[in-house]
Structures are given as structure tokens and as C-alpha cells.
Design a protein around this motif. Structure first.
Motif, short mmCIF file in Angstrom:
data_model
loop_
_atom_site.label_atom_id
_atom_site.label_comp_id
_atom_site.label_asym_id
_atom_site.label_seq_id
_atom_site.Cartn_x
_atom_site.Cartn_y
_atom_site.Cartn_z
N ILE A 145 -3.92 10.76 0.50
CA ILE A 145 -2.66 9.91 0.73
C ILE A 145 -2.82 8.88 1.76
O ILE A 145 -2.26 7.64 1.65
CB ILE A 145 -1.68 10.99 1.18
CG1 ILE A 145 -1.26 11.70 0.05
CG2 ILE A 145 -0.40 10.32 1.61
CD1 ILE A 145 -0.49 12.98 0.27
N ARG A 146 -3.59 9.24 3.11
CA ARG A 146 -3.75 8.19 3.81
C ARG A 146 -4.79 6.82 3.22
O ARG A 146 -4.41 5.79 3.59
CB ARG A 146 -4.68 8.84 5.13
CG ARG A 146 -5.02 7.80 6.22
CD ARG A 146 -4.02 7.32 6.91
NE ARG A 146 -3.07 8.12 7.29
CZ ARG A 146 -1.62 7.46 7.37
NH1 ARG A 146 -1.47 6.18 7.49
NH2 ARG A 146 -0.62 8.43 7.69
N GLN A 147 -5.47 7.18 2.41
CA GLN A 147 -6.37 6.08 1.85
C GLN A 147 -5.62 5.47 1.15
O GLN A 147 -5.69 3.95 1.19
CB GLN A 147 -7.41 6.63 1.04
CG GLN A 147 -8.49 7.33 1.91
CD GLN A 147 -9.72 7.90 1.00
OE1 GLN A 147 -10.34 7.28 0.25
NE2 GLN A 147 -9.99 9.14 1.04
N ILE A 148 -4.48 5.72 0.33
CA ILE A 148 -3.62 4.84 -0.45
C ILE A 148 -2.95 4.18 0.30
O ILE A 148 -2.57 3.09 0.31
CB ILE A 148 -3.08 5.97 -1.62
CG1 ILE A 148 -4.25 6.55 -2.50
CG2 ILE A 148 -1.98 5.23 -2.11
CD1 ILE A 148 -3.46 7.54 -3.48
N ILE A 149 -2.21 5.01 1.23
CA ILE A 149 -1.06 4.00 2.13
C ILE A 149 -1.96 2.79 2.97
O ILE A 149 -1.25 1.95 3.18
CB ILE A 149 -0.64 4.99 3.39
CG1 ILE A 149 0.35 5.93 2.82
CG2 ILE A 149 -0.04 4.37 4.27
CD1 ILE A 149 0.72 7.10 3.64
N GLU A 150 -2.97 3.19 3.24
CA GLU A 150 -3.87 2.14 3.93
C GLU A 150 -4.29 0.89 3.15
O GLU A 150 -4.56 -0.19 3.55
CB GLU A 150 -5.25 2.64 4.84
CG GLU A 150 -5.03 3.36 5.83
CD GLU A 150 -6.13 4.15 6.58
OE1 GLU A 150 -7.23 3.86 6.11
OE2 GLU A 150 -5.94 4.80 7.54
N LEU A 151 -4.19 1.14 1.66
CA LEU A 151 -4.57 0.01 0.65
C LEU A 151 -3.44 -1.38 1.01
O LEU A 151 -3.82 -2.33 0.87
CB LEU A 151 -4.32 0.38 -0.64
CG LEU A 151 -5.47 1.60 -1.04
CD1 LEU A 151 -5.54 1.95 -2.32
CD2 LEU A 151 -6.86 0.84 -0.95
N GLU A 152 -2.26 -0.92 1.62
CA GLU A 152 -1.41 -1.85 1.59
C GLU A 152 -1.85 -2.66 2.77
O GLU A 152 -1.15 -4.12 2.54
CB GLU A 152 0.29 -1.01 1.89
CG GLU A 152 0.72 -0.32 0.94
CD GLU A 152 1.10 -1.20 -0.33
OE1 GLU A 152 1.64 -2.33 -0.01
OE2 GLU A 152 0.82 -0.76 -1.17
N SER A 153 -2.25 -2.49 3.67
CA SER A 153 -2.76 -3.62 4.77
C SER A 153 -3.92 -4.08 4.59
O SER A 153 -4.66 -4.91 5.15
CB SER A 153 -2.73 -2.64 6.02
OG SER A 153 -3.72 -1.87 6.08
N LYS A 154 -4.82 -3.81 3.57
CA LYS A 154 -6.05 -4.31 3.21
C LYS A 154 -5.91 -5.70 2.60
O LYS A 154 -4.95 -6.24 1.94
CB LYS A 154 -6.74 -3.59 2.23
CG LYS A 154 -7.08 -2.22 2.72
CD LYS A 154 -8.09 -2.08 3.57
CE LYS A 154 -8.57 -0.43 3.98
NZ LYS A 154 -9.53 -0.60 5.27
N SER A 155 -6.92 -6.67 2.73
CA SER A 155 -6.81 -7.90 2.31
C SER A 155 -7.32 -7.89 0.88
O SER A 155 -7.91 -6.86 0.72
CB SER A 155 -8.04 -8.99 3.27
OG SER A 155 -9.07 -8.33 3.10
N ALA A 156 -7.07 -9.07 0.15
CA ALA A 156 -7.80 -8.97 -1.00
C ALA A 156 -9.05 -9.00 -1.16
O ALA A 156 -9.90 -8.29 -2.08
CB ALA A 156 -7.36 -10.33 -1.94
N SER A 157 -9.80 -9.53 -0.22
CA SER A 157 -11.52 -9.44 -0.03
C SER A 157 -12.02 -7.83 0.23
O SER A 157 -12.86 -7.31 -0.39
CB SER A 157 -12.08 -10.25 0.98
OG SER A 157 -13.35 -10.05 1.19
#
Length: 70
Positions: free
Chosen positions: A6-18
Motif C-alpha cells: 500500500i505504501r509503495q503504491i501511494i508513493e507512486l503518485e509523487s514519483k516523476s515519469a523518469s
């Protein structure tokens, strides 16, 4: 995996496209194009993370899911 799924998926929102492309290329066998956008990558990475943690759908469930999403 040290972080919860769940934490990993939530953190995807703040990741850059790269960053997302790098994660995608690490966990999914088929490499993505250099111009692939975030909206394409996020759900696929999230699905793959869950698949790695909990296992893939059986064939029948996968077919039903594909039909429902069509």
C-alpha cells in the motif's frame, strides 16, 4: 520488500515519469518506451507490485477481468 505494498503504491503518485519508467523496467519484463507517461505507468506498476506480493490471478479470473475491462 521493506515497505508495505500500500505504501509503495501511494508513493507512486509523487514519483516523476523518469522514476516510474525505471521502476516499470525493473519489475515488468516488457520494457516501456522513453516517452511513456505517468498515467500509463502508475496503474501497471501498482498491479505488478500486488501481483508480485500476492500472486497472479488464475486464468479464469483473468479472462473475466479482461472481459469486464473491455
Amino acid at each position: 520488500m521493506s515497505k508495505s505494498i500500500i505504501r509503495q503504491i501511494i508513493e507512486l503518485e509523487s514519483k516523476s515519469a523518469s522514476d516510474l519508467r525505471q521502476i516499470y523496467n525493473e519489475i515488468i519484463p516488457k520494457k516501456c518506451a522513453a516517452n511513456t507517461n505517468k498515467e500509463f505507468l502508475r496503474p501497471r506498476i501498482a498491479y505488478r507490485l500486488q501481483e508480485l506480493a500476492f500472486g497472479a490471478l488464475d486464468d479464469e479470473s483473468d479472462r473475466k477481468s479482461t472481459r469486464l475491462n473491455s
